[in-house]
Design an enzyme around this catalytic site. Structure first.
Site, PDB file in Angstrom:
ATOM      1  N   LYS A 116      -1.769 -11.753   2.519  1.00 24.04           N
ATOM      2  CA  LYS A 116      -1.055 -12.912   1.964  1.00 24.04           C
ATOM      3  C   LYS A 116       0.060 -13.368   2.891  1.00 24.04           C
ATOM      4  O   LYS A 116       0.238 -14.554   3.141  1.00 24.04           O
ATOM      5  CB  LYS A 116      -0.475 -12.566   0.578  1.00 24.04           C
ATOM      6  CG  LYS A 116      -1.514 -12.101  -0.428  1.00 24.04           C
ATOM      7  CD  LYS A 116      -0.916 -11.783  -1.780  1.00 24.04           C
ATOM      8  CE  LYS A 116       0.117 -10.673  -1.785  1.00 24.04           C
ATOM      9  NZ  LYS A 116      -0.422  -9.338  -1.380  1.00 24.04           N
ATOM     10  N   ARG A 124       3.922 -11.499 -10.415  1.00 21.92           N
ATOM     11  CA  ARG A 124       3.170 -10.242 -10.452  1.00 21.92           C
ATOM     12  C   ARG A 124       2.976  -9.728 -11.859  1.00 21.92           C
ATOM     13  O   ARG A 124       2.319  -8.691 -12.037  1.00 21.92           O
ATOM     14  CB  ARG A 124       3.906  -9.181  -9.635  1.00 21.92           C
ATOM     15  CG  ARG A 124       3.404  -9.061  -8.180  1.00 21.92           C
ATOM     16  CD  ARG A 124       4.420  -8.271  -7.441  1.00 21.92           C
ATOM     17  NE  ARG A 124       3.975  -7.353  -6.463  1.00 21.92           N
ATOM     18  CZ  ARG A 124       4.185  -7.521  -5.145  1.00 21.92           C
ATOM     19  NH1 ARG A 124       4.696  -8.634  -4.676  1.00 21.92           N
ATOM     20  NH2 ARG A 124       3.871  -6.560  -4.310  1.00 21.92           N
ATOM     21  N   ARG A 147      -0.035  -1.145   9.308  1.00 20.03           N
ATOM     22  CA  ARG A 147       0.848  -2.321   9.425  1.00 20.03           C
ATOM     23  C   ARG A 147       2.147  -1.947  10.128  1.00 20.03           C
ATOM     24  O   ARG A 147       2.746  -0.909   9.873  1.00 20.03           O
ATOM     25  CB  ARG A 147       1.163  -2.873   8.036  1.00 20.03           C
ATOM     26  CG  ARG A 147       2.210  -3.994   8.071  1.00 20.03           C
ATOM     27  CD  ARG A 147       2.183  -4.866   6.846  1.00 20.03           C
ATOM     28  NE  ARG A 147       2.571  -4.178   5.627  1.00 20.03           N
ATOM     29  CZ  ARG A 147       2.555  -4.747   4.422  1.00 20.03           C
ATOM     30  NH1 ARG A 147       2.152  -5.995   4.269  1.00 20.03           N
ATOM     31  NH2 ARG A 147       2.927  -4.058   3.361  1.00 20.03           N
ATOM     32  N   ARG A 168       7.066  -0.110   7.407  1.00 20.89           N
ATOM     33  CA  ARG A 168       7.815  -0.246   6.158  1.00 20.89           C
ATOM     34  C   ARG A 168       7.837   1.078   5.418  1.00 20.89           C
ATOM     35  O   ARG A 168       6.850   1.793   5.404  1.00 20.89           O
ATOM     36  CB  ARG A 168       7.139  -1.306   5.277  1.00 20.89           C
ATOM     37  CG  ARG A 168       7.667  -2.700   5.493  1.00 20.89           C
ATOM     38  CD  ARG A 168       6.842  -3.755   4.809  1.00 20.89           C
ATOM     39  NE  ARG A 168       6.598  -3.514   3.380  1.00 20.89           N
ATOM     40  CZ  ARG A 168       6.026  -4.415   2.575  1.00 20.89           C
ATOM     41  NH1 ARG A 168       5.671  -5.596   3.048  1.00 20.89           N
ATOM     42  NH2 ARG A 168       5.827  -4.136   1.304  1.00 20.89           N
ATOM     43  N   ARG A 205       1.250   1.676  -5.256  1.00 16.69           N
ATOM     44  CA  ARG A 205       1.315   0.206  -5.274  1.00 16.69           C
ATOM     45  C   ARG A 205      -0.030  -0.397  -5.671  1.00 16.69           C
ATOM     46  O   ARG A 205      -0.081  -1.403  -6.369  1.00 16.69           O
ATOM     47  CB  ARG A 205       1.762  -0.319  -3.904  1.00 16.69           C
ATOM     48  CG  ARG A 205       3.250  -0.062  -3.659  1.00 16.69           C
ATOM     49  CD  ARG A 205       3.605  -0.123  -2.194  1.00 16.69           C
ATOM     50  NE  ARG A 205       3.471  -1.449  -1.638  1.00 16.69           N
ATOM     51  CZ  ARG A 205       3.182  -1.686  -0.356  1.00 16.69           C
ATOM     52  NH1 ARG A 205       3.007  -0.692   0.487  1.00 16.69           N
ATOM     53  NH2 ARG A 205       3.107  -2.911   0.072  1.00 16.69           N
TER      54      ARG A 205
HETATM   55  P1  ADP Z   1       0.207  -8.748   2.342  1.00 19.01           P
HETATM   56  O1  ADP Z   1       1.245  -9.800   2.638  1.00 19.01           O
HETATM   57  O2  ADP Z   1      -0.877  -9.253   1.414  1.00 19.01           O
HETATM   58  O3  ADP Z   1       0.799  -7.451   1.879  1.00 19.01           O
HETATM   59  P2  ADP Z   1      -0.129  -8.673   5.259  1.00 19.01           P
HETATM   60  O4  ADP Z   1      -0.315 -10.111   5.626  1.00 19.01           O
HETATM   61  O5  ADP Z   1       1.184  -8.050   5.564  1.00 19.01           O
HETATM   62  O6  ADP Z   1      -0.565  -8.427   3.709  1.00 19.01           O
HETATM   63  O7  ADP Z   1      -1.318  -7.840   5.976  1.00 19.01           O
HETATM   64  C1  ADP Z   1      -1.423  -6.423   5.845  1.00 19.01           C
HETATM   65  C2  ADP Z   1      -1.891  -5.825   7.172  1.00 19.01           C
HETATM   66  O8  ADP Z   1      -3.231  -6.243   7.454  1.00 19.01           O
HETATM   67  C3  ADP Z   1      -1.055  -6.252   8.393  1.00 19.01           C
HETATM   68  O9  ADP Z   1      -0.971  -5.154   9.259  1.00 19.01           O
HETATM   69  C4  ADP Z   1      -1.851  -7.412   9.014  1.00 19.01           C
HETATM   70  O10 ADP Z   1      -1.649  -7.495  10.419  1.00 19.01           O
HETATM   71  C5  ADP Z   1      -3.281  -6.991   8.681  1.00 19.01           C
HETATM   72  N1  ADP Z   1      -4.158  -8.167   8.389  1.00 19.01           N
HETATM   73  C6  ADP Z   1      -3.814  -9.299   7.726  1.00 19.01           C
HETATM   74  N2  ADP Z   1      -4.884 -10.126   7.617  1.00 19.01           N
HETATM   75  C7  ADP Z   1      -5.917  -9.484   8.226  1.00 19.01           C
HETATM   76  C8  ADP Z   1      -7.305  -9.812   8.435  1.00 19.01           C
HETATM   77  N3  ADP Z   1      -7.820 -10.959   7.976  1.00 19.01           N
HETATM   78  N4  ADP Z   1      -8.065  -8.907   9.100  1.00 19.01           N
HETATM   79  C9  ADP Z   1      -7.546  -7.735   9.549  1.00 19.01           C
HETATM   80  N5  ADP Z   1      -6.262  -7.369   9.375  1.00 19.01           N
HETATM   81  C10 ADP Z   1      -5.453  -8.233   8.714  1.00 19.01           C
HETATM   82  P1  AMP Z   2       5.493  -6.940  -1.106  1.00 20.05           P
HETATM   83  O1  AMP Z   2       6.266  -7.224   0.150  1.00 20.05           O
HETATM   84  O2  AMP Z   2       5.012  -8.187  -1.799  1.00 20.05           O
HETATM   85  O3  AMP Z   2       4.386  -5.931  -0.873  1.00 20.05           O
HETATM   86  O4  AMP Z   2       6.520  -6.268  -2.122  1.00 20.05           O
HETATM   87  C1  AMP Z   2       7.169  -5.054  -1.824  1.00 20.05           C
HETATM   88  C2  AMP Z   2       7.814  -4.482  -3.088  1.00 20.05           C
HETATM   89  O5  AMP Z   2       8.822  -5.380  -3.580  1.00 20.05           O
HETATM   90  C3  AMP Z   2       6.884  -4.257  -4.274  1.00 20.05           C
HETATM   91  O6  AMP Z   2       6.199  -3.020  -4.207  1.00 20.05           O
HETATM   92  C4  AMP Z   2       7.843  -4.331  -5.455  1.00 20.05           C
HETATM   93  O7  AMP Z   2       8.605  -3.129  -5.577  1.00 20.05           O
HETATM   94  C5  AMP Z   2       8.811  -5.422  -5.012  1.00 20.05           C
HETATM   95  N1  AMP Z   2       8.369  -6.783  -5.440  1.00 20.05           N
HETATM   96  C6  AMP Z   2       8.029  -7.812  -4.618  1.00 20.05           C
HETATM   97  N2  AMP Z   2       7.686  -8.896  -5.327  1.00 20.05           N
HETATM   98  C7  AMP Z   2       7.824  -8.551  -6.642  1.00 20.05           C
HETATM   99  C8  AMP Z   2       7.611  -9.227  -7.875  1.00 20.05           C
HETATM  100  N3  AMP Z   2       7.200 -10.493  -7.915  1.00 20.05           N
HETATM  101  N4  AMP Z   2       7.855  -8.538  -9.012  1.00 20.05           N
HETATM  102  C9  AMP Z   2       8.286  -7.274  -9.000  1.00 20.05           C
HETATM  103  N5  AMP Z   2       8.488  -6.570  -7.882  1.00 20.05           N
HETATM  104  C10 AMP Z   2       8.273  -7.196  -6.701  1.00 20.05           C
END
Ligand code: ADP
Ligand code: AMP
Length: 211
Positions: free
Chosen positions: A15, A89, A128, A161, A172
């Protein structure tokens, strides 16, 4: 009218990566509650101090805190095309968003659901790496930086992270399936499903074609 898009899907679905592309190429504004919370944790604001306890355990931060921060954020974003990334969420968050958008004369144009199996999510999150300075996102195998563990954009050493550690990833994912996946039914009339296992450019093309 300005566009309002929601990105729904498990952590690690891509995302943030897609929000970044739509921001750079199409001028969208990304509202990532996760990013806002991490910033608050870093600056040790009252919100950050409260949120950290939940984030470290992979649990959701209480709805009230999240809804307040979104209400504040929306005030700054009149006339912008918005992507909500990782929000809402829970059903109470979705209900609150509905009210806030009505007040602003906005409506949800699409809810993009990122489809990806849990095993793939685990691989993505475990690999990541993020830039603590500019927020750029990498993956050690799928999207490595040009120089080992250094951000291509700003030269800062990359970090993992805290919540991308194996035990927290599992929690998660459980939280997603238990508390967030109910939104798939809640938004069933606006959902567009996207195969999130494709490469980032293909996922981007699919999203553009449905927006
Ligand atoms: P989210 O925001 O949904 O938590 P991220 O955009 O941070 O996900 O992506 C999670 C991990 O997967 C990152 O390390 C990113 O570089 C990798 N990633 C994102 N999109 C793709 C894809 N289409 N194919 C392979 N790896 C991806
Ligand atoms: P994310 O970066 O979206 O993976 O979020 C990281 C962490 O932040 C999550 O595991 C939750 O602890 C918190 N968080 C982010 N967005 C929300 C939301 N909309 N509602 C509740 N907790 C959130």
């Amino acid at each position: 009218m300005s566009k309002t898009i929601i990105f729904l899907g498990p952590p690690g679905a891509g995302k943030g990566t897609q929000s970044q592309l739509l921001k750079e190429r199409d001028g969208f504004v990304q509202i990532s509650t996760g990013d806002i919370l991490r910033e608050a944790v870093k600056s040790q604001t009252p919100l950050g101090i409260e949120a950290k306890k939940f984030m470290d355990e992979g649990k959701l931060v209480p709805d009230e805190l999240i809804i307040n921060l979104i209400a504040e954020k929306l005030e700054e974003l009149e006339n912008k095309n918005i992507i909500f990334d990782g929000f809402p969420r829970t059903v109470p968050q979705a209900e609150a968003l509905k009210e806030l958008l009505i007040k602003k004369g906005r409506k949800i144009d699409a809810v993009v659901l990122f489809l990806i199996p849990d095993e793939e999510v685990v691989k993505r999150l475990a690999g990541r790496r993020v830039c603590p300075n500019c927020g750029a996102v990498y993956h050690i195998l799928y999207n490595p930086p040009k120089k080992d563990e250094i951000c291509d954009k700003c030269g800062t050493p990359l970090i993992q992270r805290d919540d991308d550690k194996e035990e927290v990833i599992k929690r998660r994912l459980e939280v997603y399936h238990q508390q967030t996946a109910t939104l798939i039914d809640y938004y069933k009339d606006s959902i567009v499903k996207v195969d999130a296992t494709a490469n980032p450019e293909e996922v981007y093309k699919t999203i553009k074609s449905v927006l």
